[in-house]
Scaffold this motif. Sequence first.
Motif, PDB file in Angstrom:
ATOM      1  N   HIS A 155      14.371  56.517  85.847  1.00 36.23           N
ATOM      2  CA  HIS A 155      12.975  56.911  85.648  1.00 36.23           C
ATOM      3  C   HIS A 155      12.389  56.089  84.518  1.00 36.23           C
ATOM      4  O   HIS A 155      13.097  55.511  83.703  1.00 36.23           O
ATOM      5  N   PHE A 161      18.727  46.070  88.316  1.00 38.97           N
ATOM      6  CA  PHE A 161      17.810  46.019  89.454  1.00 38.97           C
ATOM      7  C   PHE A 161      17.902  44.698  90.213  1.00 38.97           C
ATOM      8  O   PHE A 161      17.422  44.584  91.315  1.00 38.97           O
ATOM      9  N   ALA A 167      11.734  44.187  91.415  1.00 40.23           N
ATOM     10  CA  ALA A 167      12.552  45.272  91.962  1.00 40.23           C
ATOM     11  C   ALA A 167      12.425  46.536  91.114  1.00 40.23           C
ATOM     12  O   ALA A 167      12.391  47.642  91.652  1.00 40.23           O
ATOM     13  N   ALA A 168      12.347  46.388  89.796  1.00 41.50           N
ATOM     14  CA  ALA A 168      12.202  47.561  88.931  1.00 41.50           C
ATOM     15  C   ALA A 168      10.911  48.297  89.250  1.00 41.50           C
ATOM     16  O   ALA A 168      10.887  49.528  89.314  1.00 41.50           O
ATOM     17  N   TRP A 186       9.520  48.407  92.045  1.00 40.12           N
ATOM     18  CA  TRP A 186       9.727  49.015  93.354  1.00 40.12           C
ATOM     19  C   TRP A 186      10.559  50.292  93.228  1.00 40.12           C
ATOM     20  O   TRP A 186      10.229  51.325  93.785  1.00 40.12           O
ATOM     21  N   PHE A 187      11.649  50.237  92.481  1.00 39.75           N
ATOM     22  CA  PHE A 187      12.542  51.388  92.357  1.00 39.75           C
ATOM     23  C   PHE A 187      11.964  52.488  91.483  1.00 39.75           C
ATOM     24  O   PHE A 187      12.229  53.663  91.703  1.00 39.75           O
ATOM     25  N   VAL A 188      11.225  52.104  90.468  1.00 37.20           N
ATOM     26  CA  VAL A 188      10.637  53.070  89.543  1.00 37.20           C
ATOM     27  C   VAL A 188       9.144  52.753  89.433  1.00 37.20           C
ATOM     28  O   VAL A 188       8.705  52.100  88.493  1.00 37.20           O
ATOM     29  N   ARG A 235       4.822  52.012  97.891  1.00 42.24           N
ATOM     30  CA  ARG A 235       6.250  51.949  98.205  1.00 42.24           C
ATOM     31  C   ARG A 235       6.568  52.761  99.453  1.00 42.24           C
ATOM     32  O   ARG A 235       7.292  52.310 100.332  1.00 42.24           O
ATOM     33  N   LEU A 281      11.736  41.499  96.969  1.00 43.15           N
ATOM     34  CA  LEU A 281      12.512  42.259  95.985  1.00 43.15           C
ATOM     35  C   LEU A 281      13.625  41.450  95.347  1.00 43.15           C
ATOM     36  O   LEU A 281      13.891  41.568  94.158  1.00 43.15           O
TER      37      LEU A 281
END
Length: 177
Positions: free
Chosen positions: A5, A75, A125-126, A128-130, A140, A160
Amino acid sequence: MSAAHRATGARLPGDARAALRHEYGTLGRLVPRVLAKCPPSSQIHYGRVAQANQPCWSRGRAVLVGDASQAVSLFAGPGDSLAIGGACVLADQLARTSRVEDALHGDERPWRPVIVRRQRAARRAACWFVPESPRDLRVRRAALQLSGLPGPHRLFGVSLTGRQGPPLRRFASSRLG
């Protein structure tokens, strides 16, 4: 189990368990039951994901190698592969030059662009993930729905992870075996 997070502030929380409950406690479904079984704070690894962005990797005969010089963050994925590749490039340079300082400088010149590309991909990517905002979260979710289609899944993968870099052979003066 792991979770990621966005956090504010420069310091890690004193009580990791309380921080997890605060961050994820409102998610509903199974989350409250999982958080109730959360181990004590002393048994939780709570850390930051970060990148190392060094202006240069060596000074004189001292050198930063692996994650100390080229950390791309979890990431990006291939941190181990990049460390091994970097070690091969450095070994090749050390074998080809008579002065350590020249080898260290020669190592960074071809390898840094590879690392910069991987770091850039890790930052994408970070996000995207968070996701940073509700809007980013909606984007997303829409992208995930489209990812099952033939064309978009390749586009999302490249965006990504970045494009595949050149083979390690290109950096070496002799064949790597």
